[in-house]
Scaffold this active site. Structure first.
Site, PDB file in Angstrom:
ATOM      1  N   THR A 135       0.855  -1.199   0.000  1.00  0.00           N
ATOM      2  CA  THR A 135       0.000   0.000   0.000  1.00  0.00           C
ATOM      3  C   THR A 135       0.884   1.239   0.000  1.00  0.00           C
ATOM      4  OG1 THR A 135      -0.082   0.023   2.428  1.00  0.00           O
ATOM      5  CG2 THR A 135      -1.883  -1.104   1.266  1.00  0.00           C
ATOM      6  N   ASN A 193       1.548   4.570   1.239  1.00  0.00           N
ATOM      7  CA  ASN A 193       1.104   5.441   2.333  1.00  0.00           C
ATOM      8  C   ASN A 193       1.257   6.911   1.943  1.00  0.00           C
ATOM      9  OD1 ASN A 193       1.475   2.771   3.386  1.00  0.00           O
ATOM     10  ND2 ASN A 193       1.417   3.629   5.441  1.00  0.00           N
ATOM     11  N   GLU A 238      -3.950   4.651   2.769  1.00  0.00           N
ATOM     12  CA  GLU A 238      -3.102   3.684   2.068  1.00  0.00           C
ATOM     13  C   GLU A 238      -3.821   3.045   0.887  1.00  0.00           C
ATOM     14  OE1 GLU A 238      -1.506   0.521   4.556  1.00  0.00           O
ATOM     15  OE2 GLU A 238      -2.239   1.541   6.331  1.00  0.00           O
TER      16      GLU A 238
HETATM   17  P1  ADP Z   1       5.108   0.711   3.665  1.00  0.00           P
HETATM   18  O1  ADP Z   1       4.832   0.226   5.049  1.00  0.00           O
HETATM   19  O2  ADP Z   1       6.395   1.499   3.578  1.00  0.00           O
HETATM   20  O3  ADP Z   1       3.948   1.451   3.052  1.00  0.00           O
HETATM   21  P2  ADP Z   1       4.441  -1.515   1.911  1.00  0.00           P
HETATM   22  O4  ADP Z   1       4.880  -2.926   2.136  1.00  0.00           O
HETATM   23  O5  ADP Z   1       2.989  -1.164   2.108  1.00  0.00           O
HETATM   24  O6  ADP Z   1       5.364  -0.611   2.804  1.00  0.00           O
HETATM   25  O7  ADP Z   1       4.898  -1.166   0.450  1.00  0.00           O
HETATM   26  C1  ADP Z   1       4.483   0.063  -0.089  1.00  0.00           C
HETATM   27  C2  ADP Z   1       5.355   0.533  -1.231  1.00  0.00           C
HETATM   28  O8  ADP Z   1       5.441  -0.450  -2.275  1.00  0.00           O
HETATM   29  C3  ADP Z   1       4.695   1.738  -1.862  1.00  0.00           C
HETATM   30  O9  ADP Z   1       5.040   2.937  -1.213  1.00  0.00           O
HETATM   31  C4  ADP Z   1       5.221   1.672  -3.290  1.00  0.00           C
HETATM   32  O10 ADP Z   1       6.476   2.326  -3.342  1.00  0.00           O
HETATM   33  C5  ADP Z   1       5.419   0.167  -3.539  1.00  0.00           C
HETATM   34  N1  ADP Z   1       4.341  -0.511  -4.319  1.00  0.00           N
HETATM   35  C6  ADP Z   1       4.612  -1.490  -5.210  1.00  0.00           C
HETATM   36  N2  ADP Z   1       3.494  -1.940  -5.785  1.00  0.00           N
HETATM   37  C7  ADP Z   1       2.453  -1.240  -5.246  1.00  0.00           C
HETATM   38  C8  ADP Z   1       1.033  -1.274  -5.444  1.00  0.00           C
HETATM   39  N3  ADP Z   1       0.461  -2.114  -6.304  1.00  0.00           N
HETATM   40  N4  ADP Z   1       0.274  -0.413  -4.708  1.00  0.00           N
HETATM   41  C9  ADP Z   1       0.841   0.436  -3.830  1.00  0.00           C
HETATM   42  N5  ADP Z   1       2.188   0.504  -3.594  1.00  0.00           N
HETATM   43  C10 ADP Z   1       2.995  -0.326  -4.298  1.00  0.00           C
HETATM   44  N1  RBF Z   2      -6.302  -3.247   8.216  1.00  0.00           N
HETATM   45  C1  RBF Z   2      -7.104  -3.640   9.238  1.00  0.00           C
HETATM   46  O1  RBF Z   2      -6.644  -3.743  10.376  1.00  0.00           O
HETATM   47  N2  RBF Z   2      -8.438  -3.932   9.035  1.00  0.00           N
HETATM   48  C2  RBF Z   2      -9.015  -3.860   7.813  1.00  0.00           C
HETATM   49  O2  RBF Z   2     -10.228  -4.117   7.683  1.00  0.00           O
HETATM   50  C3  RBF Z   2      -8.190  -3.472   6.702  1.00  0.00           C
HETATM   51  N3  RBF Z   2      -8.697  -3.418   5.447  1.00  0.00           N
HETATM   52  C4  RBF Z   2      -7.896  -3.031   4.400  1.00  0.00           C
HETATM   53  C5  RBF Z   2      -8.433  -2.983   3.113  1.00  0.00           C
HETATM   54  C6  RBF Z   2      -7.647  -2.594   2.048  1.00  0.00           C
HETATM   55  C7  RBF Z   2      -8.241  -2.530   0.667  1.00  0.00           C
HETATM   56  C8  RBF Z   2      -6.279  -2.259   2.262  1.00  0.00           C
HETATM   57  C9  RBF Z   2      -5.412  -1.834   1.098  1.00  0.00           C
HETATM   58  C10 RBF Z   2      -5.736  -2.313   3.533  1.00  0.00           C
HETATM   59  C11 RBF Z   2      -6.534  -2.699   4.619  1.00  0.00           C
HETATM   60  N4  RBF Z   2      -6.017  -2.756   5.918  1.00  0.00           N
HETATM   61  C12 RBF Z   2      -6.816  -3.146   6.962  1.00  0.00           C
HETATM   62  C13 RBF Z   2      -4.670  -2.201   6.196  1.00  0.00           C
HETATM   63  C14 RBF Z   2      -3.560  -3.209   6.386  1.00  0.00           C
HETATM   64  O3  RBF Z   2      -3.570  -3.663   7.715  1.00  0.00           O
HETATM   65  C15 RBF Z   2      -2.235  -2.464   6.092  1.00  0.00           C
HETATM   66  O4  RBF Z   2      -2.207  -2.080   4.739  1.00  0.00           O
HETATM   67  C16 RBF Z   2      -1.033  -3.299   6.422  1.00  0.00           C
HETATM   68  O5  RBF Z   2      -0.986  -3.530   7.796  1.00  0.00           O
HETATM   69  C17 RBF Z   2       0.274  -2.624   6.008  1.00  0.00           C
HETATM   70  O6  RBF Z   2       0.410  -1.370   6.596  1.00  0.00           O
HETATM   71 MG    MG Z   3       1.984   0.720   2.944  1.00  0.00          MG
END
Ligand code: ADP
Ligand code: RBF
Ligand code: MG
Length: 200
Positions: free
Chosen positions: A29, A31, A109
């Site tokens: 995701t 952020n 996110e």
């Molecule tokens: P963080 O905790 O730093 O957000 P994530 O494991 O959620 O780490 O990874 C997020 C990063 O991965 C994003 O900031 C982006 O640079 C990259 N990324 C790669 N593919 C995707 C995607 N499909 N959607 C969102 N972010 C993506």
């Molecule tokens: N986190 C939760 O704790 N509860 C949720 O219901 C939840 N739903 C999510 C739905 C979507 C579409 C996405 C992208 C994330 C969601 N998350 C939820 C966040 C998830 O816990 C988080 O992206 C990871 O912990 C990485 O930061």
């Molecule tokens: Mg993230």
């Protein structure tokens, strides 16, 4: 939460999150920075963003300079082999405190969803979209529709399964051709990334 406050438009940049490994989880995701001077939101303040899980559209562009605005063109440096920068993707978006983890800080996110035939679409460990990193890039985001409240799940498997369903729902709903959906996709596609969205 009703759809009354929607759509919500956001321009910001992509920052590092908790590093909890949503990539390892298979669902990265992007952020969104809440920093004043970087974030611009049609809802006004970051704290006003309504928590929940949503669908919408997102586009990632060039890095912002001097903390404001930024060119969101599609010509250099990309999510994947320079080719994805500037493209609009459907997004499944989490806004809130990730109750499974009890975060103290609110996060916004989006997970960007590539089309089914895209080479990066099934690249992650759970078969979801995995691009290369795009930290520090400008992100243009429209939160169009509400899916469900954020929930505390018992275990990562249940959380992952719920998010995968959200991804399917997002793709289905973003395929609608009503005027709001079309307008929001078009705004995300054409925004220069330097507008003020809070009416000031
Ligand atoms: P963080 O905790 O730093 O957000 P994530 O494991 O959620 O780490 O990874 C997020 C990063 O991965 C994003 O900031 C982006 O640079 C990259 N990324 C790669 N593919 C995707 C995607 N499909 N959607 C969102 N972010 C993506
Ligand atoms: N986190 C939760 O704790 N509860 C949720 O219901 C939840 N739903 C999510 C739905 C979507 C579409 C996405 C992208 C994330 C969601 N998350 C939820 C966040 C998830 O816990 C988080 O992206 C990871 O912990 C990485 O930061
Ligand atoms: Mg993230």
């Amino acid at each position: 939460m009703t759809n009354q406050q929607l759509p919500i438009r956001i321009i910001s940049k992509v920052v590092r999150g908790y590093g909890r490994g949503s990539k390892d989880l298979g669902i990265p995701t992007a952020n969104v920075s809440r920093e004043k001077g970087i974030l611009s939101c049609s809802c006004g303040d970051f704290d006003h963003l309504p928590t929940g899980i949503y669908w919408g559209f997102a586009r990632v562009g060039e890095s912002m300079t001097n903390g404001g605005g930024g060119d969101c063109g599609g010509h250099s440096g990309g999510i994947h082999g320079d080719s994805e920068l500037g493209k609009v993707f459907i997004a499944a978006i989490s806004i809130g405190f990730n109750p499974t983890y009890n975060n103290k800080e609110k996060t916004v996110e989006p997970h960007l969803i590539a089309p089914a035939t895209h080479p990066q679409r099934h690249a992650s460990s759970t078969g979801e979209t995995q691009f290369q990193d795009f930290y520090d890039k400008t992100i243009i985001l429209s939160v169009v529709g509400y899916l469900r409240p954020e929930l505390p799940f018992e275990g990562l498997e249940k959380l992952t399964a719920a998010i995968k369903k959200d991804i399917n729902d997002s793709e289905r709903l973003a395929g609608q051709s009503d005027s709001t959906t079309r307008a929001e996709r078009e705004w995300v596609e054409t925004s220069l990334g330097n507008e003020r969205l809070d009416g000031q």
